[in-house]
Design a protein around this motif. Structure first.
Motif, PDB file in Angstrom:
ATOM      1  N   PRO A  28      33.458  31.783  43.871  1.00  7.98           N
ATOM      2  CA  PRO A  28      32.755  32.566  43.071  1.00  7.98           C
ATOM      3  C   PRO A  28      31.550  32.168  42.224  1.00  7.98           C
ATOM      4  O   PRO A  28      30.770  32.840  42.358  1.00  7.98           O
ATOM      5  CB  PRO A  28      33.612  33.321  42.217  1.00  7.98           C
ATOM      6  N   PHE A  56      31.636  38.442  39.948  1.00  8.12           N
ATOM      7  CA  PHE A  56      32.859  37.978  39.381  1.00  8.12           C
ATOM      8  C   PHE A  56      33.756  37.727  40.469  1.00  8.12           C
ATOM      9  O   PHE A  56      33.804  38.382  41.579  1.00  8.12           O
ATOM     10  CB  PHE A  56      33.336  38.607  38.311  1.00  8.12           C
ATOM     11  N   GLY A  57      34.652  36.686  40.200  1.00 10.44           N
ATOM     12  CA  GLY A  57      35.972  36.508  41.264  1.00 10.44           C
ATOM     13  C   GLY A  57      36.684  35.411  40.824  1.00 10.44           C
ATOM     14  O   GLY A  57      36.174  34.847  39.974  1.00 10.44           O
ATOM     15  N   MET A  58      37.740  35.099  41.696  1.00 11.63           N
ATOM     16  CA  MET A  58      38.543  34.121  41.548  1.00 11.63           C
ATOM     17  C   MET A  58      38.553  33.084  42.661  1.00 11.63           C
ATOM     18  O   MET A  58      38.187  33.560  43.736  1.00 11.63           O
ATOM     19  CB  MET A  58      40.093  34.591  41.157  1.00 11.63           C
ATOM     20  N   ALA A  62      43.553  30.082  42.569  1.00 12.06           N
ATOM     21  CA  ALA A  62      44.084  31.039  41.786  1.00 12.06           C
ATOM     22  C   ALA A  62      45.373  31.790  42.355  1.00 12.06           C
ATOM     23  O   ALA A  62      45.442  31.891  43.640  1.00 12.06           O
ATOM     24  CB  ALA A  62      43.062  32.227  41.356  1.00 12.06           C
ATOM     25  N   HIS A  70      43.949  29.923  37.034  1.00  8.46           N
ATOM     26  CA  HIS A  70      44.186  31.197  36.987  1.00  8.46           C
ATOM     27  C   HIS A  70      42.875  31.850  36.067  1.00  8.46           C
ATOM     28  O   HIS A  70      43.371  32.564  35.225  1.00  8.46           O
ATOM     29  CB  HIS A  70      45.359  31.557  36.378  1.00  8.46           C
ATOM     30  N   ARG A  71      41.897  31.631  36.453  1.00  6.78           N
ATOM     31  CA  ARG A  71      40.585  32.159  35.571  1.00  6.78           C
ATOM     32  C   ARG A  71      39.796  32.802  36.527  1.00  6.78           C
ATOM     33  O   ARG A  71      39.566  32.618  37.491  1.00  6.78           O
ATOM     34  CB  ARG A  71      39.726  30.808  35.060  1.00  6.78           C
ATOM     35  N   LEU A  72      39.068  33.860  35.816  1.00  6.03           N
ATOM     36  CA  LEU A  72      38.195  34.791  36.383  1.00  6.03           C
ATOM     37  C   LEU A  72      36.714  34.105  36.269  1.00  6.03           C
ATOM     38  O   LEU A  72      36.512  33.809  34.961  1.00  6.03           O
ATOM     39  CB  LEU A  72      38.275  36.154  35.998  1.00  6.03           C
ATOM     40  N   ALA A  74      32.694  34.728  36.164  1.00  2.00           N
ATOM     41  CA  ALA A  74      31.665  35.580  36.110  1.00  2.00           C
ATOM     42  C   ALA A  74      30.241  34.874  35.978  1.00  2.00           C
ATOM     43  O   ALA A  74      29.897  33.755  35.493  1.00  2.00           O
ATOM     44  CB  ALA A  74      31.625  36.479  34.889  1.00  2.00           C
ATOM     45  N   THR A  88      33.660  32.074  32.138  1.00  2.00           N
ATOM     46  CA  THR A  88      35.261  32.039  32.522  1.00  2.00           C
ATOM     47  C   THR A  88      36.049  32.604  31.712  1.00  2.00           C
ATOM     48  O   THR A  88      35.813  32.560  30.327  1.00  2.00           O
ATOM     49  CB  THR A  88      35.898  30.614  33.095  1.00  2.00           C
ATOM     50  N   GLY A  90      40.384  34.052  31.018  1.00  2.00           N
ATOM     51  CA  GLY A  90      41.764  34.238  31.846  1.00  2.00           C
ATOM     52  C   GLY A  90      42.757  33.091  31.082  1.00  2.00           C
ATOM     53  O   GLY A  90      42.298  32.281  30.309  1.00  2.00           O
TER      54      GLY A  90
END
Length: 92
Positions: A28, A56-58, A62, A70-72, A74, A88, A90
């Motif tokens: 991402p 945004f994405g993982m 993940a 385990h973080r998103l 952006a 980030t 999450g």
């Protein structure tokens, strides 16, 4: 690498999903930088212009057992200083 990407245009209330296959985009953060610098060239416009995108994405890890994956992520243009920003959010 193959990725599935959703494009959402909030102003037009439209969405489309595409698959991309590019070896230079790994996750991402790479996708967000590609969108800002090459796809939309958001640096040519003010931060609140419609050409400014919020990506945004993982990542590929993940959902696994590794702590911290385990973080998103952006990627966006900061309206405060106008530059490209990665953040980030999450749990661990």
């Amino acid at each position: 690498m193959r990725h599935k990407v959703a494009f959402v245009h909030v102003g037009d209330k439209k969405m489309r999903v595409e698959e991309i296959d590019r070896d230079d985009i790994l996750g991402p953060a790479d996708w967000g930088i590609h969108c800002h610098l090459e796809l939309y060239e958001s640096f040519k416009y003010p931060p609140y212009d419609e050409h400014n995108v919020f990506c945004f994405g993982m990542g590929k890890l993940a959902g696994g057992v590794l702590s911290g994956t385990h973080r998103l992520i952006a990627t966006f243009r900061s309206p405060l200083w106008g530059g490209l920003y990665l953040s980030t959010v999450g749990g661990a």
